[in-house]
Design a protein around this motif. Sequence first.
Motif, PDB file in Angstrom:
ATOM      1  N   GLY A 155      12.597   4.062   1.000  1.00 15.01           N
ATOM      2  CA  GLY A 155      12.637   3.047   2.053  1.00 15.01           C
ATOM      3  C   GLY A 155      13.985   2.361   2.043  1.00 15.01           C
ATOM      4  O   GLY A 155      14.617   2.229   0.976  1.00 15.01           O
ATOM      5  N   PHE A 156      14.432   1.946   3.199  1.00 13.28           N
ATOM      6  CA  PHE A 156      15.726   1.263   3.336  1.00 13.28           C
ATOM      7  C   PHE A 156      15.521   0.187   4.407  1.00 13.28           C
ATOM      8  O   PHE A 156      15.712   0.428   5.584  1.00 13.28           O
ATOM      9  N   PHE A 178       8.858  -7.369   5.699  1.00 12.67           N
ATOM     10  CA  PHE A 178       9.570  -6.713   6.802  1.00 12.67           C
ATOM     11  C   PHE A 178       8.593  -6.329   7.901  1.00 12.67           C
ATOM     12  O   PHE A 178       7.397  -6.122   7.646  1.00 12.67           O
ATOM     13  N   PHE A 217       9.944  11.766  10.405  1.00 14.15           N
ATOM     14  CA  PHE A 217       8.738  11.368   9.682  1.00 14.15           C
ATOM     15  C   PHE A 217       7.719  12.500   9.690  1.00 14.15           C
ATOM     16  O   PHE A 217       7.867  13.487  10.397  1.00 14.15           O
ATOM     17  N   VAL A 253      14.898   5.978  12.078  1.00 12.15           N
ATOM     18  CA  VAL A 253      13.929   7.027  12.415  1.00 12.15           C
ATOM     19  C   VAL A 253      13.555   7.040  13.899  1.00 12.15           C
ATOM     20  O   VAL A 253      13.863   7.989  14.615  1.00 12.15           O
ATOM     21  N   TYR A 256       2.331  -3.937  10.217  1.00 11.53           N
ATOM     22  CA  TYR A 256       3.125  -4.695   9.240  1.00 11.53           C
ATOM     23  C   TYR A 256       2.670  -6.152   9.113  1.00 11.53           C
ATOM     24  O   TYR A 256       2.648  -6.697   8.017  1.00 11.53           O
ATOM     25  N   ARG A 308       3.149   1.055  14.190  1.00  7.67           N
ATOM     26  CA  ARG A 308       3.763   0.224  13.140  1.00  7.67           C
ATOM     27  C   ARG A 308       3.801  -1.233  13.574  1.00  7.67           C
ATOM     28  O   ARG A 308       3.719  -2.132  12.749  1.00  7.67           O
ATOM     29  N   ARG A 349      -1.418  -9.249   1.730  1.00  9.80           N
ATOM     30  CA  ARG A 349      -0.502  -9.211   0.594  1.00  9.80           C
ATOM     31  C   ARG A 349       0.016 -10.605   0.240  1.00  9.80           C
ATOM     32  O   ARG A 349       0.153 -10.955  -0.924  1.00  9.80           O
ATOM     33  N   LEU A 384       4.442   6.517  17.021  1.00 11.03           N
ATOM     34  CA  LEU A 384       4.451   6.126  15.610  1.00 11.03           C
ATOM     35  C   LEU A 384       4.941   4.684  15.503  1.00 11.03           C
ATOM     36  O   LEU A 384       4.365   3.852  14.804  1.00 11.03           O
ATOM     37  N   SER A 387      13.222   1.243  -1.615  1.00  9.73           N
ATOM     38  CA  SER A 387      11.931   1.500  -2.265  1.00  9.73           C
ATOM     39  C   SER A 387      11.659   2.998  -2.361  1.00  9.73           C
ATOM     40  O   SER A 387      12.257   3.806  -1.653  1.00  9.73           O
ATOM     41  N   VAL A 424       9.273 -10.574   0.116  1.00 11.11           N
ATOM     42  CA  VAL A 424       9.928 -10.353   1.407  1.00 11.11           C
ATOM     43  C   VAL A 424       8.980  -9.524   2.288  1.00 11.11           C
ATOM     44  O   VAL A 424       8.296  -8.621   1.821  1.00 11.11           O
ATOM     45  N   VAL A 484      13.629  -1.505   9.605  1.00  8.37           N
ATOM     46  CA  VAL A 484      12.806  -1.039   8.491  1.00  8.37           C
ATOM     47  C   VAL A 484      12.840   0.488   8.482  1.00  8.37           C
ATOM     48  O   VAL A 484      12.017   1.156   9.106  1.00  8.37           O
ATOM     49  N   VAL A 539       0.829  -1.201   0.000  1.00  4.47           N
ATOM     50  CA  VAL A 539       0.000   0.000   0.000  1.00  4.47           C
ATOM     51  C   VAL A 539       0.870   1.260   0.000  1.00  4.47           C
ATOM     52  O   VAL A 539       0.504   2.294  -0.561  1.00  4.47           O
ATOM     53  N   VAL A 540       2.033   1.163   0.611  1.00  2.00           N
ATOM     54  CA  VAL A 540       3.096   2.171   0.428  1.00  2.00           C
ATOM     55  C   VAL A 540       4.380   1.402   0.133  1.00  2.00           C
ATOM     56  O   VAL A 540       4.450   0.211   0.380  1.00  2.00           O
ATOM     57  N   HIS A 541       5.376   2.063  -0.404  1.00  2.00           N
ATOM     58  CA  HIS A 541       6.647   1.400  -0.756  1.00  2.00           C
ATOM     59  C   HIS A 541       6.437   0.272  -1.774  1.00  2.00           C
ATOM     60  O   HIS A 541       7.092  -0.766  -1.703  1.00  2.00           O
ATOM     61  N   ARG A 593      15.861  -4.251   1.025  1.00  2.00           N
ATOM     62  CA  ARG A 593      14.952  -3.783  -0.034  1.00  2.00           C
ATOM     63  C   ARG A 593      14.869  -2.258   0.039  1.00  2.00           C
ATOM     64  O   ARG A 593      14.505  -1.704   1.071  1.00  2.00           O
TER      65      ARG A 593
HETATM   66 FE1  HDE Z   1       5.975   1.831   6.888  1.00  2.00          FE
HETATM   67  N1  HDE Z   1       4.676   0.506   6.087  1.00  2.00           N
HETATM   68  N2  HDE Z   1       4.532   2.576   8.054  1.00  2.00           N
HETATM   69  N3  HDE Z   1       7.230   3.299   7.587  1.00  2.00           N
HETATM   70  N4  HDE Z   1       7.425   1.184   5.699  1.00  2.00           N
HETATM   71  C1  HDE Z   1       4.952  -0.376   5.123  1.00  2.00           C
HETATM   72  O1  HDE Z   1       4.326  -2.621   5.191  1.00  2.00           O
HETATM   73  C2  HDE Z   1       3.353   1.977   8.283  1.00  2.00           C
HETATM   74  C3  HDE Z   1       6.941   4.235   8.525  1.00  2.00           C
HETATM   75  C4  HDE Z   1       8.729   1.568   5.708  1.00  2.00           C
HETATM   76  O2  HDE Z   1      10.565  -2.917   1.718  1.00  2.00           O
HETATM   77  C5  HDE Z   1       3.829  -1.343   4.891  1.00  2.00           C
HETATM   78  O3  HDE Z   1       5.024  -4.483   4.165  1.00  2.00           O
HETATM   79  C6  HDE Z   1       2.624   2.685   9.303  1.00  2.00           C
HETATM   80  C7  HDE Z   1       8.133   4.861   9.014  1.00  2.00           C
HETATM   81  C8  HDE Z   1       9.461   0.861   4.695  1.00  2.00           C
HETATM   82  O4  HDE Z   1       8.848  -4.189   2.114  1.00  2.00           O
HETATM   83  C9  HDE Z   1       2.793  -0.942   5.930  1.00  2.00           C
HETATM   84  C10 HDE Z   1       3.408   3.752   9.641  1.00  2.00           C
HETATM   85  C11 HDE Z   1       9.146   4.280   8.325  1.00  2.00           C
HETATM   86  C12 HDE Z   1       8.533   0.011   4.099  1.00  2.00           C
HETATM   87  C13 HDE Z   1       3.472   0.224   6.605  1.00  2.00           C
HETATM   88  C14 HDE Z   1       4.599   3.661   8.872  1.00  2.00           C
HETATM   89  C15 HDE Z   1       8.566   3.311   7.436  1.00  2.00           C
HETATM   90  C16 HDE Z   1       7.276   0.229   4.748  1.00  2.00           C
HETATM   91  C17 HDE Z   1       3.372  -1.468   3.468  1.00  2.00           C
HETATM   92  C18 HDE Z   1       3.121   4.851  10.642  1.00  2.00           C
HETATM   93  C19 HDE Z   1      10.651   4.590   8.430  1.00  2.00           C
HETATM   94  C20 HDE Z   1       8.790  -0.952   2.953  1.00  2.00           C
HETATM   95  C21 HDE Z   1       3.917  -2.791   2.977  1.00  2.00           C
HETATM   96  C22 HDE Z   1       2.845   4.403  11.923  1.00  2.00           C
HETATM   97  C23 HDE Z   1      11.192   4.291   9.717  1.00  2.00           C
HETATM   98  C24 HDE Z   1       9.113  -2.315   3.462  1.00  2.00           C
HETATM   99  C25 HDE Z   1       4.486  -3.411   4.123  1.00  2.00           C
HETATM  100  C26 HDE Z   1       9.544  -3.206   2.342  1.00  2.00           C
HETATM  101  C27 HDE Z   1       6.102  -0.457   4.441  1.00  2.00           C
HETATM  102  C28 HDE Z   1       2.889   0.863   7.618  1.00  2.00           C
HETATM  103  C29 HDE Z   1       5.627   4.632   8.948  1.00  2.00           C
HETATM  104  C30 HDE Z   1       9.364   2.544   6.542  1.00  2.00           C
HETATM  105  C31 HDE Z   1       1.412  -0.636   5.424  1.00  2.00           C
HETATM  106  C32 HDE Z   1       1.264   2.316   9.825  1.00  2.00           C
HETATM  107  C33 HDE Z   1       8.226   5.950  10.098  1.00  2.00           C
HETATM  108  C34 HDE Z   1      10.913   1.017   4.350  1.00  2.00           C
HETATM  109  O5  HDE Z   1       2.589  -1.959   6.857  1.00  2.00           O
END
Ligand code: HDE
Length: 664
Positions: free
Chosen positions: A125-126, A332, A147, A215, A356, A352, A363, A348, A108, A330, A140, A67-69, A106
């Motif tokens: 994303g890293f 995470f 943020f 972060v 995930y 999370r 997914r 935050l 992104s 994959v 992740v 849904v993101v990344h 990964r």
């Molecule tokens: Fe994510 N984020 N995120 N995010 N995020 C996802 O999980 C979410 C946040 C980050 O290469 C999703 O598997 C919420 C911060 C990366 O597969 C999902 C919140 C940071 C990736 C999700 C955040 C990240 C994701 C979508 C706020 C940096 C790619 C697919 C509370 C520290 C992982 C998935 C990959 C992916 C939710 C905020 C990094 C929907 C609810 C802050 C790198 O679960």
Amino acid sequence: MNRKKEDLQKNTIDNTKKAKMTTNQGLPISEDEFSLKAGERGPTLMEDFHFREKMTHFDHERIPERVVHARGFGVHGEFQVYESLEKYTKADFLNDPSKKTPVFVRFSTVAGNRGSMDIPRDVRGFSTKFYTDEGNYDLVGNNMPVFFIQDAIKFPDLVHAVKPEPHNEIPQAASAHDTFWDFVSQNTESAHMIMWLMSDRAIPRSLRMMEGFGVHTFRLVNKEGKSHFVKFHWKPKLGAHQVVWDEAQLINGKDIDFHRRDLWENIDKGNAVEFELGLQVIPEEDEFNMDFDVLDPTKIWPEEDVPVQLVGKMTLNQNVDDYFAETEQVAFHPGHVVPGIDFSNDPLLQGRLFSYTDTQLIRLGGPNFHQIPINRPVCPFANNQREGYNQMNITKGQTSYHKNALNDNQPEPASPEEGGFEHYNEKVEGRKVRARSESFKDHFSQAKLFLNSMQQHEKQHMFDALSFELGKCKNMEVRNNVLSEVLNKIDREMTEYVAEKVGAELPEQIEESTYEKSSQALSMKNTPASLETRTIGVMITPDVAEKTLKETKDKFEKHGIDVSFISDKIQSVGDVRVEETFDTVHSVLFDAVVVLKGKEPLQPEAIENLAIAFKHKKAIGYGVDEGNISEVLPFPMDAKGVTNIEKNVDQFLQDVKGHRIWDR
Ligand code: HDE
């Protein structure tokens, strides 16, 4: 081959070897080009199980994109800690310097679809999965250390605002539209992150040339149970570098896969991609000694106040064999931790920890996604969870519950002394409230800190990025709100510049953030610079001598630079291959360009490429076998960063190393 790659071999099938074609049931197939019909011109028959199986598989080959990344690129590698970190953490992979821990990373973009371009203005994303002996640890992170929001409950709103607008699904992979900037002006906690997003960090030159950040504030816990707060960093050995925005937009057209191609090709060539792991650590007792709340994910810990200790190195060195099986599947999760690493109460991060797993269920189609080869740990794992969609394991034994007497309580939990995970014994108490701590209320000081830390060119890029983004907003109120509610509270010069550019109201001058501090570490110009793996496009007129080409190639390749010759057609000049043409590449795809001229005139395409390289502040080199070049060059010969490589190659190389001629 690292342990994870070895583990993946159990499921790896070599499709390049000669094999007889069969159905999924193993039935040999005699014909794969014609469906079974009633007569040569008749209808296809229902009993054609081969056709049905082939088509059904095809119909189901997609899974929901993230849904993101959604757009990402994965690579394998290894991590090794320099010295034991046992004083901070009992995590085994951070305690033993002789241990090489396999990793899968990964990278992104965030907002775009899976098929979107590689260089939008966006966060990257890293994500790193460490396959440790105590289970998988996932860091992740992103390539920006803060943020947009402070509480997970606002994440769906943020993402709805930045994604394409819901009524017409425009624009793709871009924050430059009304709903995003409306969100920003209504949610000023995003002010600091907006400064990062408008900076050159959002348009990296390469995935190999950007920093990474965990972060949130996490915890490290040692054997004695003592906890330290920690921020995680990844520092690229090649330094952090950017492209310029106009260039990014052109690259997205010329090579939508620019970043993934760069990573794939460098790893394929054996150029190890290295990042050092950095830690900022503060003892728990110092929790309240900062001028911000350490739990607030919109704040950095300035490196001058809390230095980054470089504690280990990650080397990415193997590409995937199968994009879908590895990179797409994959999974995470910031909640995948190992003993010695724990969470803080950052609201935050706490949210999370739910999201995930939930997202993987939809997914990856059920609760057994940890059994997918790329996700399974390299250490043994056992519990009482059986059954569910896509169960791959056959587990022997009568019991699938705990406690049990029938199987002697197996599988049995381990005590913390035996390596069992123990949550940090933090004292918490409070009333149930839906509220945000007062200590999270300062939205602007660090936005100002970031701006203060930029060099002149970096600042200008930010002003221009803001002018671009707000200029793309159709709604005048949105522009005005961003100026009055966000920019004006950070910096007057920035507000005046942008207001003028986008024809918006200049808000009344207020007392903007008076934060005076700056941090050298925030400017990309202060990160390492190197010639290694830089790319130079050498444009040649068709008559340049083989000797000149060879000499030019040698001059550059001995520094680890990658040289591509470009001309009107693909051809050989003696032993030298000219593999690119003005149709296949463009100066935007190279770090620097060189033009070599023989007797023949310079091609118009070469002149256009030079003009654009000049505009993008790139180092430009020239060499002339015969005749004069000065009258056709689209810039003055004595301009900064324009060098005769036959006379002064060192100057040219210095310019390439400096990345761009920012003050040209
Ligand atoms: Fe994510 N984020 N995120 N995010 N995020 C996802 O999980 C979410 C946040 C980050 O290469 C999703 O598997 C919420 C911060 C990366 O597969 C999902 C919140 C940071 C990736 C999700 C955040 C990240 C994701 C979508 C706020 C940096 C790619 C697919 C509370 C520290 C992982 C998935 C990959 C992916 C939710 C905020 C990094 C929907 C609810 C802050 C790198 O679960």
